[in-house]
Write a protein that holds these residues in place. Sequence first.
Motif, PDB file in Angstrom:
ATOM      1  N   ALA A  24       0.801  -1.230   0.000  1.00 40.39           N
ATOM      2  CA  ALA A  24       0.000   0.000   0.000  1.00 40.39           C
ATOM      3  C   ALA A  24       0.832   1.277   0.000  1.00 40.39           C
ATOM      4  CB  ALA A  24      -0.926   0.018   1.210  1.00 40.39           C
ATOM      5  N   CYS A  25       2.096   1.200   0.351  1.00 40.49           N
ATOM      6  CA  CYS A  25       2.934   2.402   0.475  1.00 40.49           C
ATOM      7  C   CYS A  25       3.263   2.992  -0.903  1.00 40.49           C
ATOM      8  CB  CYS A  25       4.223   2.066   1.214  1.00 40.49           C
ATOM      9  SG  CYS A  25       5.299   3.496   1.430  1.00 40.49           S
ATOM     10  N   PRO A  26       2.818   4.220  -1.181  1.00 38.11           N
ATOM     11  CA  PRO A  26       3.078   4.822  -2.487  1.00 38.11           C
ATOM     12  C   PRO A  26       4.529   5.278  -2.683  1.00 38.11           C
ATOM     13  CG  PRO A  26       1.948   6.402  -1.119  1.00 38.11           C
ATOM     14  CD  PRO A  26       1.998   5.105  -0.343  1.00 38.11           C
ATOM     15  N   THR A  27       5.265   5.432  -1.595  1.00 39.32           N
ATOM     16  CA  THR A  27       6.649   5.891  -1.707  1.00 39.32           C
ATOM     17  C   THR A  27       7.666   4.772  -1.480  1.00 39.32           C
ATOM     18  OG1 THR A  27       6.604   6.613   0.604  1.00 39.32           O
ATOM     19  CG2 THR A  27       6.109   8.272  -1.085  1.00 39.32           C
ATOM     20  N   CYS A  59      -0.649   2.882   4.884  1.00 41.51           N
ATOM     21  CA  CYS A  59      -0.217   1.681   5.604  1.00 41.51           C
ATOM     22  C   CYS A  59      -1.070   1.437   6.847  1.00 41.51           C
ATOM     23  CB  CYS A  59       1.252   1.786   5.984  1.00 41.51           C
ATOM     24  SG  CYS A  59       1.660   3.236   6.973  1.00 41.51           S
ATOM     25  N   GLY A  60      -1.369   2.501   7.565  1.00 40.14           N
ATOM     26  CA  GLY A  60      -2.186   2.372   8.769  1.00 40.14           C
ATOM     27  C   GLY A  60      -3.615   1.951   8.465  1.00 40.14           C
ATOM     28  N   LEU A  61      -4.132   2.387   7.343  1.00 39.71           N
ATOM     29  CA  LEU A  61      -5.498   2.040   6.966  1.00 39.71           C
ATOM     30  C   LEU A  61      -5.639   0.576   6.555  1.00 39.71           C
ATOM     31  CD1 LEU A  61      -6.542   5.209   4.930  1.00 39.71           C
ATOM     32  CD2 LEU A  61      -7.317   4.543   7.215  1.00 39.71           C
ATOM     33  N   CYS A  63      -3.642  -1.988   7.520  1.00 42.62           N
ATOM     34  CA  CYS A  63      -3.168  -2.938   8.527  1.00 42.62           C
ATOM     35  C   CYS A  63      -4.362  -3.582   9.231  1.00 42.62           C
ATOM     36  CB  CYS A  63      -2.266  -2.249   9.547  1.00 42.62           C
ATOM     37  SG  CYS A  63      -1.630  -3.402  10.794  1.00 42.62           S
ATOM     38  N   PRO A  64      -4.552  -4.899   9.072  1.00 39.87           N
ATOM     39  CA  PRO A  64      -5.722  -5.551   9.659  1.00 39.87           C
ATOM     40  C   PRO A  64      -5.680  -5.634  11.184  1.00 39.87           C
ATOM     41  CG  PRO A  64      -4.288  -7.177   8.661  1.00 39.87           C
ATOM     42  CD  PRO A  64      -3.728  -5.829   8.304  1.00 39.87           C
ATOM     43  N   ASP A  65      -4.507  -5.473  11.765  1.00 32.72           N
ATOM     44  CA  ASP A  65      -4.370  -5.580  13.213  1.00 32.72           C
ATOM     45  C   ASP A  65      -4.108  -4.247  13.904  1.00 32.72           C
ATOM     46  OD1 ASP A  65      -4.701  -8.428  13.212  1.00 32.72           O
ATOM     47  OD2 ASP A  65      -2.675  -8.559  12.382  1.00 32.72           O
ATOM     48  N   GLY A  66      -4.115  -3.154  13.150  1.00 33.71           N
ATOM     49  CA  GLY A  66      -3.910  -1.835  13.742  1.00 33.71           C
ATOM     50  C   GLY A  66      -2.540  -1.660  14.370  1.00 33.71           C
ATOM     51  N   CYS A  67      -1.529  -2.248  13.776  1.00 28.91           N
ATOM     52  CA  CYS A  67      -0.172  -2.213  14.335  1.00 28.91           C
ATOM     53  C   CYS A  67       0.618  -0.972  13.972  1.00 28.91           C
ATOM     54  CB  CYS A  67       0.617  -3.432  13.858  1.00 28.91           C
ATOM     55  SG  CYS A  67      -0.068  -4.993  14.397  1.00 28.91           S
ATOM     56  N   ILE A  68       0.086  -0.142  13.059  1.00 33.57           N
ATOM     57  CA  ILE A  68       0.864   0.984  12.553  1.00 33.57           C
ATOM     58  C   ILE A  68       0.235   2.306  12.966  1.00 33.57           C
ATOM     59  CG2 ILE A  68       1.737   2.144  10.485  1.00 33.57           C
ATOM     60  CD1 ILE A  68       1.720  -0.589   9.097  1.00 33.57           C
ATOM     61  N   THR A  69       1.036   3.142  13.606  1.00 35.92           N
ATOM     62  CA  THR A  69       0.641   4.503  13.945  1.00 35.92           C
ATOM     63  C   THR A  69       1.421   5.433  13.033  1.00 35.92           C
ATOM     64  OG1 THR A  69       0.324   3.860  16.247  1.00 35.92           O
ATOM     65  CG2 THR A  69       0.479   6.224  15.780  1.00 35.92           C
ATOM     66  N   VAL A  70       0.715   6.367  12.396  1.00 35.23           N
ATOM     67  CA  VAL A  70       1.346   7.275  11.440  1.00 35.23           C
ATOM     68  C   VAL A  70       1.405   8.678  12.035  1.00 35.23           C
ATOM     69  CG1 VAL A  70       1.236   8.260   9.120  1.00 35.23           C
ATOM     70  CG2 VAL A  70       0.463   5.926   9.505  1.00 35.23           C
ATOM     71  N   TYR A  71       2.535   9.324  11.902  1.00 41.52           N
ATOM     72  CA  TYR A  71       2.712  10.712  12.337  1.00 41.52           C
ATOM     73  C   TYR A  71       3.041  11.547  11.114  1.00 41.52           C
ATOM     74  CZ  TYR A  71       2.923   8.694  16.975  1.00 41.52           C
ATOM     75  OH  TYR A  71       2.617   8.016  18.118  1.00 41.52           O
ATOM     76  N   LYS A  72       2.463  12.731  11.045  1.00 39.43           N
ATOM     77  CA  LYS A  72       2.616  13.582   9.879  1.00 39.43           C
ATOM     78  C   LYS A  72       2.824  15.036  10.317  1.00 39.43           C
ATOM     79  CE  LYS A  72      -0.114  14.649   5.750  1.00 39.43           C
ATOM     80  NZ  LYS A  72      -1.344  14.296   5.052  1.00 39.43           N
ATOM     81  N   TRP A  73       3.684  15.768   9.605  1.00 42.79           N
ATOM     82  CA  TRP A  73       3.920  17.174   9.907  1.00 42.79           C
ATOM     83  C   TRP A  73       4.393  17.896   8.647  1.00 42.79           C
ATOM     84  CZ3 TRP A  73       7.099  13.195  11.261  1.00 42.79           C
ATOM     85  CH2 TRP A  73       8.409  13.258  10.821  1.00 42.79           C
TER      86      TRP A  73
END
Length: 75
Positions: A24-27, A59-61, A63-73
Motif C-alpha cells: 500500500a505504500c506509495p513511496t 499503511c495504517g489504513l 493494517c488488519p491488526d492496527g499495528c501501525i501509527t502514522v505521524y505527519k507534519w
Amino acid sequence: MAKTRGTIVVDTEHCKGCDLCVVACPTDVIELHPTDVNQKGYHYARLKNDNDCIGCISCGLVCPDGCITVYKWKE
C-alpha cells in the motif's frame, strides 16, 4: 510551499508480516525486516527510509491488526 513529512511506529510484537502495508505504500519506504522476527516468529514491518515517508496513512489504513501509527507534519 511546505513539504509534508511523516513517519510510522510499528507495534512489532503484534505485526504478523502480512505485507499489506508494504504493497500500500506509495513511496516504497516500508519493508518487512529481512532478518529479525518478533516473538511469534513473524518478520515485522519497518520503515526502511524515513526521509521519504509522506505520512499518507495508507499503511495504517490497510493494517488488519492496527499495528501501525502514522505521524505527519509540515516542514
